[in-house]
Scaffold this active site. Structure first.
Site, PDB file in Angstrom:
ATOM      1  N   ALA A  89     -11.385  38.929  -4.752  1.00 15.27           N
ATOM      2  CA  ALA A  89     -10.398  40.077  -4.764  1.00 15.27           C
ATOM      3  C   ALA A  89      -9.584  40.249  -3.406  1.00 15.27           C
ATOM      4  O   ALA A  89     -10.039  39.751  -2.490  1.00 15.27           O
ATOM      5  CB  ALA A  89     -11.067  41.355  -4.954  1.00 15.27           C
ATOM      6  N   HIS A 236     -22.599  35.833  -1.676  1.00 26.58           N
ATOM      7  CA  HIS A 236     -21.208  36.347  -1.467  1.00 26.58           C
ATOM      8  C   HIS A 236     -20.466  35.294  -0.616  1.00 26.58           C
ATOM      9  O   HIS A 236     -19.608  35.674   0.105  1.00 26.58           O
ATOM     10  CB  HIS A 236     -21.223  37.833  -1.026  1.00 26.58           C
ATOM     11  CG  HIS A 236     -20.261  38.727  -1.578  1.00 26.58           C
ATOM     12  ND1 HIS A 236     -20.448  39.680  -2.640  1.00 26.58           N
ATOM     13  CD2 HIS A 236     -18.779  38.847  -1.485  1.00 26.58           C
ATOM     14  CE1 HIS A 236     -19.333  40.325  -2.979  1.00 26.58           C
ATOM     15  NE2 HIS A 236     -18.582  39.852  -2.197  1.00 26.58           N
ATOM     16  N   GLY A 269     -20.380  27.275  -1.984  1.00 28.84           N
ATOM     17  CA  GLY A 269     -20.092  26.218  -1.133  1.00 28.84           C
ATOM     18  C   GLY A 269     -19.952  24.968  -2.463  1.00 28.84           C
ATOM     19  O   GLY A 269     -19.883  23.878  -1.812  1.00 28.84           O
TER      20      GLY A 269
HETATM   21  C1  LIG Z   1     -11.617  36.176  -0.130  1.00 24.51           C
HETATM   22  C2  LIG Z   1     -12.772  36.633  -1.031  1.00 24.51           C
HETATM   23  C3  LIG Z   1     -13.047  37.815  -1.929  1.00 24.51           C
HETATM   24  C4  LIG Z   1     -13.954  37.811  -2.563  1.00 24.51           C
HETATM   25  N1  LIG Z   1     -14.170  38.862  -3.221  1.00 24.51           N
HETATM   26  C5  LIG Z   1     -15.188  39.422  -4.260  1.00 24.51           C
HETATM   27  C6  LIG Z   1     -15.244  40.116  -4.902  1.00 24.51           C
HETATM   28  O1  LIG Z   1     -14.345  41.050  -5.243  1.00 24.51           O
HETATM   29  N2  LIG Z   1     -16.398  40.323  -5.874  1.00 24.51           N
HETATM   30  C7  LIG Z   1     -17.454  39.595  -5.939  1.00 24.51           C
HETATM   31  O2  LIG Z   1     -18.394  39.701  -6.635  1.00 24.51           O
HETATM   32  N3  LIG Z   1     -17.412  38.554  -5.017  1.00 24.51           N
HETATM   33  C8  LIG Z   1     -16.419  38.285  -4.145  1.00 24.51           C
HETATM   34  N4  LIG Z   1     -16.321  37.378  -3.214  1.00 24.51           N
HETATM   35  C9  LIG Z   1     -17.511  36.183  -3.293  1.00 24.51           C
HETATM   36  C10 LIG Z   1     -17.391  35.448  -4.416  1.00 24.51           C
HETATM   37  O3  LIG Z   1     -17.221  35.704  -5.684  1.00 24.51           O
HETATM   38  C11 LIG Z   1     -18.311  33.992  -4.334  1.00 24.51           C
HETATM   39  O4  LIG Z   1     -19.611  34.592  -4.104  1.00 24.51           O
HETATM   40  C12 LIG Z   1     -18.313  33.188  -3.074  1.00 24.51           C
HETATM   41  O5  LIG Z   1     -16.783  33.169  -2.811  1.00 24.51           O
HETATM   42  C13 LIG Z   1     -18.637  31.696  -3.617  1.00 24.51           C
HETATM   43  O6  LIG Z   1     -18.593  30.889  -2.426  1.00 24.51           O
HETATM   44  P1  LIG Z   1     -17.466  29.840  -2.530  1.00 24.51           P
HETATM   45  O7  LIG Z   1     -16.172  30.476  -2.053  1.00 24.51           O
HETATM   46  O8  LIG Z   1     -17.858  28.915  -1.257  1.00 24.51           O
HETATM   47  O9  LIG Z   1     -17.389  29.055  -3.694  1.00 24.51           O
HETATM   48  C14 LIG Z   1     -15.098  37.118  -2.566  1.00 24.51           C
HETATM   49  C15 LIG Z   1     -15.237  36.072  -1.657  1.00 24.51           C
HETATM   50  C16 LIG Z   1     -14.053  35.747  -0.952  1.00 24.51           C
HETATM   51  C17 LIG Z   1     -14.201  34.387   0.007  1.00 24.51           C
END
Ligand SMILES: Cc1cc2nc3c(=O)[nH]c(=O)nc-3n(C[C@H](O)[C@H](O)[C@H](O)COP(=O)(O)O)c2cc1C
Length: 340
Positions: A89, A236, A269
């Protein structure tokens, strides 16, 4: 039609914060939260990516020449592969994206649908941050899941009531968001959840309930006791706790403990088809991918997401072929080695 490399260049040009590194591994953006990075020293994001490289695949090619089947069932929807887009988000605040939030969400949802995959959608501190993904979910409930933040129970029920009008396949909650810096800065109340809270939410949702943000056997047990249909082993993307274990390190013991009592998804990751394969060999049912999907949406909209999704599906199928795995059930512990 643009190539993946062209879309990456365009993503870099369309973002003022994220540097669109060659490998998205959390090094450059250490501590950039809000931003695309990991919390504090950024070590949890970096570790997620690094530890995946400590798992290797066993090649096995002397077999009958049968085509592989990577199809995966997500609560009644058949997907091309066990790969989904993670909820991300606030792309303006976190990436400095010149693509607006609704265009980004549409790109993610429709791009995933085009490739036969599923997209999780996030939630945020203000009404708009919930309404925009909900509007997309109304159109695409067959290919998206809403991920509600762990607000106070009354607000959770209000939001779930609205999600239920979309005939959702499932509803998720990122229970680890209680540690998010952005929400703390904005002063909006999120709260840790007990087994009793989760039971109430699950019963109210009345569709498969997914608990995102499980990193220990203890929390997996709470999710099982609450009647959740699935967990996402997730920290996260390293954004809620510094110096956290990586998700691949805890995956095997959590999936062994769960022992099929609920579905186990994982994120953090994962960058290649081989990474997805490793997760399945260590007991996951499917993998969520976060930042790379959002880069492709920002750089190439729906076409970019679909192109990237198809590349990941093909990479994953190539790993299945080269390891002698014809179906997902063939991907077992003996297909990989762990060097940590
Ligand atoms: C910019 C950003 C915003 C995120 N927003 C949310 C969110 O609104 N809800 C949520 O459950 N996880 C959120 N996440 C976590 C992602 O859903 C996820 O767990 C994580 O990015 C996975 O790792 P990766 O980006 O290395 O693949 C967010 C991650 C990032 C980088």
């Amino acid at each position: 039609m643009a190539t993946l490399d062209e879309i990456k260049i365009s993503a870099k040009n369309n973002m003022s914060i994220c540097k669109m590194c060659k490998t998205c591994n959390g090094e450059t953006c250490r501590g950039w939260t809000p931003g695309p990075g990991g919390k504090g020293s950024g070590s949890s994001f970096v570790r997620n990516v690094a530890m995946l490289k400590q798992v290797t695949l066993n090649m096995k090619v002397l077999r009958e020449d049968t085509e592989v089947d990577s199809c995966f069932d997500f609560f009644g929807t058949e997907l091309s592969a066990p790969i989904m887009a993670a909820p991300i988000a606030n792309v303006k605040i976190n990436y400095g994206s010149s693509v607006d939030e609704m265009s980004y969400l549409n790109a993610l949802g429709y791009g995933c649908k085009q490739a036969g995959l599923f997209a999780f959608l996030g939630d945020g501190a203000n009404r708009e941050a919930f309404e925009m993904p909900l509007n997309l979910h109304k159109e695409l409930s067959e290919h998206t899941v809403m991920t509600i933040k762990p607000w106070l129970l009354e607000q959770v029920f209000e939001k779930i009531s609205e999600v239920k009008t979309c005939s959702p396949k499932a509803i998720a909650m990122d229970v680890d968001a209680a540690g998010l810096i952005l929400l703390k800065q904005m002063g909006v109340p999120v709260a840790y959840k007990t087994v009793e809270d989760l039971k109430k939410i699950k019963e109210f949702a009345n569709v498969p309930f997914i608990v995102k943000g499980v990193m220990t056997i203890d929390d997996a047990k709470v999710a099982i006791d609450a009647g959740a249909a699935a967990i996402v082993v997730s920290n996260h993307g390293g954004r809620v706790l510094d110096d956290c274990e990586s998700t691949i390190e805890v995956l095997e013991e959590i999936s062994s403990f769960v022992n099929k009592r609920l579905k186990v998804y994982v994120d953090g990751g994962f960058r290649s088809g081989a990474d997805v394969f490793k997760a399945l060999a260590l007991g996951a049912d499917a993998v969520l991918i976060g930042r790379p999907f959002s880069h492709m949406a920002i750089g190439g909209l729906q076409e970019g997401v679909a192109l990237y999704a198809n590349k990941m599906i093909n990479d994953f199928k190539e790993c299945m072929r080269m390891t002698g795995c014809i179906t997902l059930a063939d991907i077992r512990r003996n297909c990989v080695n762990i060097h940590f």
